[in-house]
Design a protein around this motif. Structure first.
Motif, PDB file in Angstrom:
ATOM      1  N   MET A   1       0.872  -1.176   0.000  1.00  0.00           N
ATOM      2  CA  MET A   1       0.000   0.000   0.000  1.00  0.00           C
ATOM      3  C   MET A   1       0.904   1.220   0.000  1.00  0.00           C
ATOM      4  N   ASN A   2       0.874   1.945  -1.085  1.00  0.00           N
ATOM      5  CA  ASN A   2       1.802   3.063  -1.222  1.00  0.00           C
ATOM      6  C   ASN A   2       1.079   4.389  -1.008  1.00  0.00           C
ATOM      7  N   ALA A   3       1.355   5.041   0.140  1.00  0.00           N
ATOM      8  CA  ALA A   3       0.631   6.264   0.504  1.00  0.00           C
ATOM      9  C   ALA A   3       1.378   7.526   0.111  1.00  0.00           C
ATOM     10  N   GLY A   4       2.635   7.384  -0.359  1.00  0.00           N
ATOM     11  CA  GLY A   4       3.362   8.573  -0.799  1.00  0.00           C
ATOM     12  C   GLY A   4       4.174   9.232   0.296  1.00  0.00           C
ATOM     13  N   PRO A   5       4.954  10.251  -0.103  1.00  0.00           N
ATOM     14  CA  PRO A   5       5.958  10.832   0.792  1.00  0.00           C
ATOM     15  C   PRO A   5       5.533  12.093   1.548  1.00  0.00           C
ATOM     16  N   TRP A   6       4.266  12.530   1.392  1.00  0.00           N
ATOM     17  CA  TRP A   6       3.982  13.901   1.853  1.00  0.00           C
ATOM     18  C   TRP A   6       3.629  13.996   3.332  1.00  0.00           C
ATOM     19  N   LEU A   7       2.803  13.044   3.813  1.00  0.00           N
ATOM     20  CA  LEU A   7       2.329  13.121   5.205  1.00  0.00           C
ATOM     21  C   LEU A   7       2.361  11.731   5.824  1.00  0.00           C
ATOM     22  N   SER A   8       2.390  11.676   7.155  1.00  0.00           N
ATOM     23  CA  SER A   8       2.342  10.372   7.816  1.00  0.00           C
ATOM     24  C   SER A   8       0.928   9.807   7.735  1.00  0.00           C
ATOM     25  N   VAL A   9       0.825   8.522   8.031  1.00  0.00           N
ATOM     26  CA  VAL A   9      -0.470   7.824   8.012  1.00  0.00           C
ATOM     27  C   VAL A   9      -0.719   7.228   9.400  1.00  0.00           C
ATOM     28  N   PRO A  10      -1.801   7.600  10.101  1.00  0.00           N
ATOM     29  CA  PRO A  10      -2.753   8.641   9.698  1.00  0.00           C
ATOM     30  C   PRO A  10      -2.121  10.027   9.799  1.00  0.00           C
ATOM     31  N   PRO A  11      -2.683  10.994   9.085  1.00  0.00           N
ATOM     32  CA  PRO A  11      -2.037  12.305   9.020  1.00  0.00           C
ATOM     33  C   PRO A  11      -2.281  13.176  10.254  1.00  0.00           C
ATOM     34  N   GLY A  12      -3.253  12.821  11.078  1.00  0.00           N
ATOM     35  CA  GLY A  12      -3.506  13.618  12.284  1.00  0.00           C
ATOM     36  C   GLY A  12      -4.060  14.988  11.954  1.00  0.00           C
ATOM     37  N   GLY A  13      -4.849  15.087  10.906  1.00  0.00           N
ATOM     38  CA  GLY A  13      -5.441  16.371  10.512  1.00  0.00           C
ATOM     39  C   GLY A  13      -5.654  16.348   9.027  1.00  0.00           C
ATOM     40  N   TYR A  14      -5.276  17.422   8.340  1.00  0.00           N
ATOM     41  CA  TYR A  14      -5.456  17.445   6.891  1.00  0.00           C
ATOM     42  C   TYR A  14      -4.680  16.298   6.227  1.00  0.00           C
ATOM     43  N   GLY A  15      -5.253  15.732   5.193  1.00  0.00           N
ATOM     44  CA  GLY A  15      -4.551  14.700   4.423  1.00  0.00           C
ATOM     45  C   GLY A  15      -5.537  13.766   3.749  1.00  0.00           C
ATOM     46  N   GLY A  16      -5.971  14.109   2.538  1.00  0.00           N
ATOM     47  CA  GLY A  16      -7.002  13.332   1.855  1.00  0.00           C
ATOM     48  C   GLY A  16      -6.566  11.890   1.611  1.00  0.00           C
ATOM     49  N   ILE A  17      -5.437  11.714   0.925  1.00  0.00           N
ATOM     50  CA  ILE A  17      -4.983  10.371   0.557  1.00  0.00           C
ATOM     51  C   ILE A  17      -4.584   9.589   1.810  1.00  0.00           C
ATOM     52  N   GLU A  18      -3.857  10.260   2.705  1.00  0.00           N
ATOM     53  CA  GLU A  18      -3.374   9.569   3.902  1.00  0.00           C
ATOM     54  C   GLU A  18      -4.537   9.158   4.807  1.00  0.00           C
ATOM     55  N   ASN A  19      -5.578  10.001   4.873  1.00  0.00           N
ATOM     56  CA  ASN A  19      -6.761   9.621   5.654  1.00  0.00           C
ATOM     57  C   ASN A  19      -7.422   8.393   5.055  1.00  0.00           C
ATOM     58  N   ILE A  20      -7.470   8.346   3.735  1.00  0.00           N
ATOM     59  CA  ILE A  20      -8.145   7.217   3.096  1.00  0.00           C
ATOM     60  C   ILE A  20      -7.338   5.928   3.296  1.00  0.00           C
ATOM     61  N   VAL A  21      -6.021   6.026   3.196  1.00  0.00           N
ATOM     62  CA  VAL A  21      -5.200   4.833   3.439  1.00  0.00           C
ATOM     63  C   VAL A  21      -5.408   4.363   4.890  1.00  0.00           C
ATOM     64  N   ALA A  22      -5.448   5.311   5.820  1.00  0.00           N
ATOM     65  CA  ALA A  22      -5.653   4.949   7.239  1.00  0.00           C
ATOM     66  C   ALA A  22      -7.035   4.337   7.456  1.00  0.00           C
ATOM     67  N   THR A  23      -7.991   4.731   6.637  1.00  0.00           N
ATOM     68  CA  THR A  23      -9.347   4.190   6.752  1.00  0.00           C
ATOM     69  C   THR A  23      -9.440   2.806   6.117  1.00  0.00           C
ATOM     70  N   LEU A  24      -8.697   2.609   5.047  1.00  0.00           N
ATOM     71  CA  LEU A  24      -8.802   1.363   4.269  1.00  0.00           C
ATOM     72  C   LEU A  24      -8.041   0.195   4.893  1.00  0.00           C
ATOM     73  N   LEU A 119      -6.902   6.672  -8.558  1.00  0.00           N
ATOM     74  CA  LEU A 119      -6.834   8.059  -9.021  1.00  0.00           C
ATOM     75  C   LEU A 119      -7.446   8.957  -7.952  1.00  0.00           C
ATOM     76  N   HIS A 120      -6.682   9.937  -7.497  1.00  0.00           N
ATOM     77  CA  HIS A 120      -7.210  10.838  -6.472  1.00  0.00           C
ATOM     78  C   HIS A 120      -7.351  12.258  -6.991  1.00  0.00           C
ATOM     79  N   TRP A 121      -6.819  12.508  -8.190  1.00  0.00           N
ATOM     80  CA  TRP A 121      -6.658  13.896  -8.607  1.00  0.00           C
ATOM     81  C   TRP A 121      -7.467  14.231  -9.834  1.00  0.00           C
ATOM     82  N   ASP A 122      -7.430  15.512 -10.132  1.00  0.00           N
ATOM     83  CA  ASP A 122      -7.999  16.017 -11.369  1.00  0.00           C
ATOM     84  C   ASP A 122      -7.068  15.572 -12.502  1.00  0.00           C
ATOM     85  N   LEU A 123      -7.554  14.649 -13.327  1.00  0.00           N
ATOM     86  CA  LEU A 123      -6.676  13.986 -14.285  1.00  0.00           C
ATOM     87  C   LEU A 123      -6.173  14.923 -15.364  1.00  0.00           C
TER      88      LEU A 123
END
Ligand code: UDP
Length: 368
Positions: A1-24, A119-123
């Protein structure tokens, strides 16, 4: 599961992708899936193994526009490639890293495991990659809404295996909770960025006299003090905030709280009379929408992107094509029954449901 380099998981606040990975991940593990998480070193989500390049999230680097931040995504993706090369126990990569990261994985060899890229973004932001995408027979994609897949470039649609709506732990048992007490304020929750349309929200709040609270970061800055200390910066969201949003933030009719973290975030949303979504872009998945519904708060917004799939017009919120209709719809939303939104969220947006949909997609990808 690759969540990327920007924020920790869970992000503890803002973080769309990281929140979803933490939820999934937790319900996936409940279903027997072993998860190796590729994230940053201080991620605390319980997994079978954590791989990282960066000790902490690199969100701060986004002072500059995303496409000018060199090296972060390739270095991170390299960890994925290295792991795949060094071991044989990974059956599938579930990737959440956009564009530049996907290119690295698309270049893997035929003997490497398949990739499901969410896909999480505006393509349309990355025509150079997504417009000519060639999955090489091993990279498949899924959307976070049907709309996102429908409007995707043809080259990408050819590799699509479906869509899975976003979920929130707040939806679990939402139908059993007591609907919240409502205050008078309206909330816009999310990154302050042109696509989310905060400029329209603040203008309408002043013209039509409703109390509006904005919560969310501006670029990588989480508070007014943070932003002031940054001085001048190239970040386009900072320019947007300073020119089009901040002039309306008067601390009375319109307030900006910076990033608000749970549980304060959930109290803010639950007590709002509505969450406003004056979107300018085709919102791909809208975590803030499913969170609002789970908390018993109607969503009023422009009928763009995933909104018509998530909001049941007239039952859990109101949608329109017309900017100036939003204030009347905010009034109308106050009369909706919050219990309806909570029931809908409990039926449609739970982590367990999202995980079972992903397991189906993993099977589909492994079979191709
Ligand atoms: N969020 C938060 N605090 C804020 C603003 C946002 O916790 O002040 C969370 C929000 O609740 C959601 C996520 O950050 O879980 C943003 O995800 P969404 O899909 O709504 O937006 P994105 O930024 O991914 O487009």
């Amino acid at each position: 599961m690759n969540a990327g380099p920007w924020l920790s998981v869970p992000p503890g606040g803002y973080g769309g992708i990281e929140n979803i990975v933490a939820t999934l991940v937790p319900p996936l593990r409940d279903l027997g899936v072993e998860v190796v998480l590729v994230s940053v070193g201080d991620s605390t989500l319980e997994v079978d193994e954590l791989l990282s390049v960066f000790p902490v999230g690199q969100f701060r680097q986004l002072q500059r526009p995303y496409n000018q931040v060199n090296g972060v995504v390739p270095a991170h993706q390299h960890a994925v490639v290295r792991a795949l090369r060094e071991r044989s126990d990974i059956d599938l990569v579930h990737d959440h890293v956009e564009a530049a990261g996907l290119a690295t994985l698309a270049a893997l060899g035929r003997h490497d495991p398949p990739v499901l890229h969410t896909l999480h973004w505006d393509l349309h932001k990355h025509p150079e990659l997504y417009g000519t995408f060639d999955g090489g027979g091993r990279v498949w994609v899924n959307g976070v809404s049907a709309d996102q897949i429908a409007r995707a470039p043809e080259a990408l649609r050819a590799h699509a295996v479906g869509h899975v709506h976003l979920a929130t732990p707040l939806a679990e048992g939402a139908h059993l909770r007591r609907p919240p007490e409502k205050g008078g304020h309206v909330v816009i929750l999310g990154r302050i960025t042109p696509g989310k349309g905060q400029d329209l929200g603040v203008r309408l709040a002043h013209q039509h006299g409703f109390d509006l609270i904005l919560a969310g970061p501006v670029g990588p800055y989480h508070s007014a003090a943070d932003l002031a200390a940054a001085g001048s910066t190239d970040n386009p969201d900072v320019a947007y905030f300073r020119e089009k949003v901040e002039p309306y933030v008067d601390g009375w009719r319109v307030r900006w709280l910076g990033t608000v973290r749970p549980p304060a975030r959930d109290d803010l949303v639950a007590s709002a009379r509505a969450v406003l979504a004056p979107l300018r872009w085709a919102e791909p998945g809208g975590t803030f929408v499913v969170e609002a519904l789970a908390l018993g708060t109607p969503v009023v917004g422009l009928a763009r992107g995933c909104l018509p799939e998530l909001v049941d017009h007239g039952r859990t919120g109101y949608l329109t094509e017309v900017d100036d209709e939003l204030p009347d719809l905010l009034e109308a939303a106050a009369k909706l029954d919050p219990a309806e939104s909570m029931r809908d969220a409990a039926a449609r947006f739970t982590p367990a449901l999202m995980a079972s949909r992903y397991v189906e997609l993993y099977r589909q990808v492994l079979a191709s």
